[in-house]
Design an enzyme around this catalytic site. Sequence first.
Site, PDB file in Angstrom:
ATOM      1  N   GLY A  40      26.068 -16.982 -38.752  1.00 58.94           N
ATOM      2  CA  GLY A  40      26.438 -15.556 -38.702  1.00 58.94           C
ATOM      3  C   GLY A  40      27.924 -15.349 -38.957  1.00 58.94           C
ATOM      4  O   GLY A  40      28.747 -16.199 -38.626  1.00 58.94           O
TER       5      GLY A  40
ATOM      6  N   ARG B 164      22.109 -19.719 -43.378  1.00 55.95           N
ATOM      7  CA  ARG B 164      21.614 -20.446 -42.211  1.00 55.95           C
ATOM      8  C   ARG B 164      20.772 -21.677 -42.571  1.00 55.95           C
ATOM      9  O   ARG B 164      20.021 -22.183 -41.729  1.00 55.95           O
ATOM     10  CB  ARG B 164      20.799 -19.516 -41.314  1.00 55.95           C
ATOM     11  CG  ARG B 164      21.628 -18.461 -40.595  1.00 55.95           C
ATOM     12  CD  ARG B 164      20.867 -17.851 -39.427  1.00 55.95           C
ATOM     13  NE  ARG B 164      21.604 -16.769 -38.800  1.00 55.95           N
ATOM     14  CZ  ARG B 164      22.524 -16.938 -37.852  1.00 55.95           C
ATOM     15  NH1 ARG B 164      22.815 -18.145 -37.419  1.00 55.95           N
ATOM     16  NH2 ARG B 164      23.139 -15.901 -37.335  1.00 55.95           N
TER      17      ARG B 164
ATOM     18  N   ASP C 290      27.302 -23.687 -32.731  1.00 57.59           N
ATOM     19  CA  ASP C 290      26.860 -24.948 -32.114  1.00 57.59           C
ATOM     20  C   ASP C 290      25.858 -25.695 -32.995  1.00 57.59           C
ATOM     21  O   ASP C 290      25.982 -26.914 -33.178  1.00 57.59           O
ATOM     22  CB  ASP C 290      26.297 -24.709 -30.705  1.00 57.59           C
ATOM     23  CG  ASP C 290      25.234 -23.634 -30.649  1.00 57.59           C
ATOM     24  OD1 ASP C 290      25.130 -22.828 -31.596  1.00 57.59           O
ATOM     25  OD2 ASP C 290      24.484 -23.587 -29.659  1.00 57.59           O
ATOM     26  N   ASP C 291      24.901 -24.964 -33.585  1.00 51.69           N
ATOM     27  CA  ASP C 291      23.910 -25.654 -34.421  1.00 51.69           C
ATOM     28  C   ASP C 291      24.563 -26.242 -35.675  1.00 51.69           C
ATOM     29  O   ASP C 291      24.267 -27.384 -36.056  1.00 51.69           O
ATOM     30  CB  ASP C 291      22.796 -24.676 -34.845  1.00 51.69           C
ATOM     31  CG  ASP C 291      21.875 -24.330 -33.682  1.00 51.69           C
ATOM     32  OD1 ASP C 291      21.679 -25.189 -32.799  1.00 51.69           O
ATOM     33  OD2 ASP C 291      21.354 -23.206 -33.643  1.00 51.69           O
TER      34      ASP C 291
ATOM     35  N   LYS D 200      33.145 -21.552 -34.763  1.00 52.17           N
ATOM     36  CA  LYS D 200      32.940 -20.142 -35.105  1.00 52.17           C
ATOM     37  C   LYS D 200      31.755 -19.579 -34.356  1.00 52.17           C
ATOM     38  O   LYS D 200      30.739 -20.263 -34.255  1.00 52.17           O
ATOM     39  CB  LYS D 200      32.660 -20.048 -36.612  1.00 52.17           C
ATOM     40  CG  LYS D 200      32.217 -18.707 -37.089  1.00 52.17           C
ATOM     41  CD  LYS D 200      30.901 -18.750 -37.872  1.00 52.17           C
ATOM     42  CE  LYS D 200      29.716 -19.069 -37.017  1.00 52.17           C
ATOM     43  NZ  LYS D 200      28.413 -18.841 -37.664  1.00 52.17           N
ATOM     44  N   THR D 201      31.820 -18.442 -33.798  1.00 49.02           N
ATOM     45  CA  THR D 201      30.700 -17.590 -33.406  1.00 49.02           C
ATOM     46  C   THR D 201      31.207 -16.465 -32.519  1.00 49.02           C
ATOM     47  O   THR D 201      31.974 -16.702 -31.585  1.00 49.02           O
ATOM     48  CB  THR D 201      29.534 -18.319 -32.681  1.00 49.02           C
ATOM     49  OG1 THR D 201      28.583 -17.328 -32.274  1.00 49.02           O
ATOM     50  CG2 THR D 201      29.935 -19.114 -31.449  1.00 49.02           C
ATOM     51  N   ILE D 202      30.785 -15.249 -32.871  1.00 43.43           N
ATOM     52  CA  ILE D 202      31.168 -14.105 -32.023  1.00 43.43           C
ATOM     53  C   ILE D 202      30.568 -14.267 -30.632  1.00 43.43           C
ATOM     54  O   ILE D 202      31.065 -13.689 -29.682  1.00 43.43           O
ATOM     55  CB  ILE D 202      30.709 -12.751 -32.622  1.00 43.43           C
ATOM     56  CG1 ILE D 202      29.188 -12.708 -32.793  1.00 43.43           C
ATOM     57  CG2 ILE D 202      31.433 -12.456 -33.913  1.00 43.43           C
ATOM     58  CD1 ILE D 202      28.644 -11.298 -32.964  1.00 43.43           C
ATOM     59  N   ASP D 203      29.498 -15.072 -30.508  1.00 43.49           N
ATOM     60  CA  ASP D 203      28.790 -15.180 -29.231  1.00 43.49           C
ATOM     61  C   ASP D 203      29.645 -15.805 -28.127  1.00 43.49           C
ATOM     62  O   ASP D 203      29.341 -15.666 -26.947  1.00 43.49           O
ATOM     63  CB  ASP D 203      27.512 -16.016 -29.388  1.00 43.49           C
ATOM     64  CG  ASP D 203      26.475 -15.306 -30.245  1.00 43.49           C
ATOM     65  OD1 ASP D 203      26.776 -14.200 -30.736  1.00 43.49           O
ATOM     66  OD2 ASP D 203      25.375 -15.867 -30.435  1.00 43.49           O
TER      67      ASP D 203
ATOM     68  N   LYS E   6      24.747  14.294 -19.793  1.00 44.34           N
ATOM     69  CA  LYS E   6      23.287  14.503 -19.827  1.00 44.34           C
ATOM     70  C   LYS E   6      22.490  13.310 -20.341  1.00 44.34           C
ATOM     71  O   LYS E   6      21.269  13.389 -20.434  1.00 44.34           O
ATOM     72  CB  LYS E   6      22.971  15.748 -20.655  1.00 44.34           C
ATOM     73  CG  LYS E   6      23.416  15.675 -22.105  1.00 44.34           C
ATOM     74  CD  LYS E   6      22.989  16.924 -22.853  1.00 44.34           C
ATOM     75  CE  LYS E   6      23.448  16.860 -24.297  1.00 44.34           C
ATOM     76  NZ  LYS E   6      23.087  18.011 -25.074  1.00 44.34           N
TER      77      LYS E   6
ATOM     78  N   GLU F  25      21.846  -9.268 -25.682  1.00 47.77           N
ATOM     79  CA  GLU F  25      20.760  -9.470 -26.642  1.00 47.77           C
ATOM     80  C   GLU F  25      19.784 -10.577 -26.221  1.00 47.77           C
ATOM     81  O   GLU F  25      18.580 -10.492 -26.441  1.00 47.77           O
ATOM     82  CB  GLU F  25      21.407  -9.834 -27.982  1.00 47.77           C
ATOM     83  CG  GLU F  25      20.485 -10.073 -29.121  1.00 47.77           C
ATOM     84  CD  GLU F  25      21.261 -10.564 -30.343  1.00 47.77           C
ATOM     85  OE1 GLU F  25      21.235  -9.859 -31.345  1.00 47.77           O
ATOM     86  OE2 GLU F  25      21.863 -11.642 -30.292  1.00 47.77           O
TER      87      GLU F  25
ATOM     88  N   TYR G  97      26.118  -6.127 -35.735  1.00 45.95           N
ATOM     89  CA  TYR G  97      26.602  -6.250 -37.110  1.00 45.95           C
ATOM     90  C   TYR G  97      27.881  -5.425 -37.326  1.00 45.95           C
ATOM     91  O   TYR G  97      28.679  -5.763 -38.187  1.00 45.95           O
ATOM     92  CB  TYR G  97      25.492  -5.850 -38.095  1.00 45.95           C
ATOM     93  CG  TYR G  97      24.276  -6.735 -37.929  1.00 45.95           C
ATOM     94  CD1 TYR G  97      24.259  -8.029 -38.442  1.00 45.95           C
ATOM     95  CD2 TYR G  97      23.166  -6.313 -37.198  1.00 45.95           C
ATOM     96  CE1 TYR G  97      23.175  -8.871 -38.248  1.00 45.95           C
ATOM     97  CE2 TYR G  97      22.079  -7.148 -36.992  1.00 45.95           C
ATOM     98  CZ  TYR G  97      22.088  -8.425 -37.519  1.00 45.95           C
ATOM     99  OH  TYR G  97      21.026  -9.265 -37.309  1.00 45.95           O
TER     100      TYR G  97
ATOM    101  N   GLY H 118      30.483  -5.361 -35.634  1.00 46.14           N
ATOM    102  CA  GLY H 118      31.725  -6.033 -35.241  1.00 46.14           C
ATOM    103  C   GLY H 118      31.943  -7.389 -35.888  1.00 46.14           C
ATOM    104  O   GLY H 118      33.016  -7.968 -35.771  1.00 46.14           O
TER     105      GLY H 118
HETATM  106  P1  FBP Z   1      26.150 -17.553 -35.069  1.00 41.17           P
HETATM  107  O1  FBP Z   1      25.822 -18.219 -33.781  1.00 41.17           O
HETATM  108  O2  FBP Z   1      25.588 -18.212 -36.250  1.00 41.17           O
HETATM  109  O3  FBP Z   1      27.624 -17.322 -35.186  1.00 41.17           O
HETATM  110  O4  FBP Z   1      25.527 -16.080 -35.090  1.00 41.17           O
HETATM  111  C1  FBP Z   1      25.549 -15.274 -33.996  1.00 41.17           C
HETATM  112  C2  FBP Z   1      24.783 -13.995 -34.195  1.00 41.17           C
HETATM  113  O5  FBP Z   1      25.640 -12.937 -34.578  1.00 41.17           O
HETATM  114  C3  FBP Z   1      24.028 -13.651 -32.918  1.00 41.17           C
HETATM  115  O6  FBP Z   1      24.829 -12.899 -32.051  1.00 41.17           O
HETATM  116  C4  FBP Z   1      22.814 -12.922 -33.433  1.00 41.17           C
HETATM  117  O7  FBP Z   1      21.715 -13.068 -32.579  1.00 41.17           O
HETATM  118  C5  FBP Z   1      22.535 -13.608 -34.746  1.00 41.17           C
HETATM  119  O8  FBP Z   1      23.771 -14.110 -35.201  1.00 41.17           O
HETATM  120  C6  FBP Z   1      21.942 -12.697 -35.768  1.00 41.17           C
HETATM  121  O9  FBP Z   1      21.573 -13.442 -36.874  1.00 41.17           O
HETATM  122  P2  FBP Z   1      21.478 -12.904 -38.358  1.00 41.17           P
HETATM  123  O10 FBP Z   1      22.876 -12.767 -38.849  1.00 41.17           O
HETATM  124  O11 FBP Z   1      20.774 -13.989 -39.084  1.00 41.17           O
HETATM  125  O12 FBP Z   1      20.776 -11.602 -38.330  1.00 41.17           O
END
Ligand code: FBP
Length: 549
Positions: free
Chosen positions: A78, A142, A172-173, A199-202, A239, A308, A421, A423
Amino acid sequence: MKKSALQKARAAYQPKLPIVLTGAVKAVEGNATESVADQEEIKKLFPNTYGLPELKFEKNPSPSVGTPINVGVILSGGQAPGGHNVISGLFDGIKKIHKDSHLYGFLMGPGGFVDHQYIELTNEIIDEYRNTGGFDIIGSGRTKLESKEQFDKGLEILKKLDIKALVIIGGDDSNTNAAILAEYYKSINAGVQVIGCPKTIDGDLKNDMIETSFGFDTATKVYSEVIGNIQKDCNSAKKYWHFIKLMGRSASHIALECALQTQPNVCIVSEEVEEKNMTLADIVDNIAGIVAKRAAKGDNFGIVLIPEGLIEFIPAMKKLIAELNDLLAANATEFATVAAAGQRQYIIDHLSAENAAVYASLPEGVARQLSLDRDPHGNVQVSLIETEKLLSEMVGRRLAEMKAEGSYTGKFSALHHFFGYEGRCADPSNFDADYCYALGFNAACLINSGVTGYMSSVRNLTKPSVQWITGGIPITMMMNMERRHGAMKPVIQKALVRLDGAPFRKFAAKRDEWALNTCYMYPGPIQYFGPAEVCDQPSMTLRYEQEGK
Ligand code: FBP
């Protein structure tokens, strides 16, 4: 390409390099390392790259003259803000080693490496992308790099382009696969180094040596800005209850960071749900209770943040998904022949009685999503499950019951959002711009040191960037054995939210007050120019983790 005023101004930003990387460096070896768990198995699987020492860069008073080197780079998984700066840092780093070095970018992720799709990244191309968000410079994908055939096919193009090192920018993967590739190339003396970048926003690829993954800072700032805006709207109209799902495939770091930045009425933390063995009904009761208490004060509005990955952390769902993963992996061919209308029943018939009952109780949409294709790494695609709607519907039903019992008298009107998406491709914050540039430049130094199977490590991140500490850690150090696609595999252990960690403790100490009162905080948009306290602050998670404040 026509550029906005901000793009033009941002292109001129010069990321601040850690002082140590501004001159020649030498790698100083630290202690030999061990994997975080399952040491014997990991050691057996990585005989050439297990147990390597940690590395730290120091100034080198007597550097040798560099020789040109060709390097390949892959963006994997991602998008995350700052990827372009990792590449520009790497480019500048190898050019500093020798001006005749070349950088090749493989297109659309690991797939481009296997299929020999690439471009040479020239000065002109790199300059177009400095400090910009997105992964569009070469694209990402991916495709899982895992088979000997893929590794050998990739090696053909590396040999053809005389590439001596490959940098994989991923989560990580992808870094797990980088470690496997490094081990394989070492075992056959391929003469190719493999280096990973976190790398990963997570935010779930971290440990003592990798303090945060890049992109987390910018993405959470973007989501917090929008949550802050919604809170202003919410407190003006008074409201709606807004149910906001936030990305983060597994860990709840993003939701927790956004909660710390914005102070919503409710933020669910998946790791706590698992720890407390909570059911979906418990979560719903908790939210409905808060809605009712606010309604009693006349406040029929509020904000709920939902990570999520929640569904996989509810213990009953986790058990179900684990069995479902094995079931779908073992019966993939037969399942593919079952007509869509019969798939739910097929699954119910093949699951154990306990899990079949849970599966049968799920709304149609959620059940269908759980049985759809996994991503190439075997993960349920949780971003497609509408947990925010599921929860608000269930809360609505619970409130109707409470109304009938006389314990609730308010009005409940829900709106739904999913931020993910929005961010992932923002222009990197100053923190991510500097951090990413340093990670890439540092990767060039690791290449120059001749090592393989290492991840670029930049630490001391709550201090000004010039004081950052740089080096490398063996990727095998982060690994353990986990069940994937029905078999035990070596993988990098995900860093989940720690309930004994400072960020969660800060949140837990405040959440009751935030639930009942309206304490919304408004972080506003990312600022790129201006005073350091407005522009250069790292995430609250990082500050609490590193400094407790
Ligand atoms: P990475 O771990 O590959 O960085 O991706 C994280 C992520 O943005 C998750 O937060 C989300 O669940 C997933 O990618 C969404 O995947 P895709 O971009 O394939 O829709």
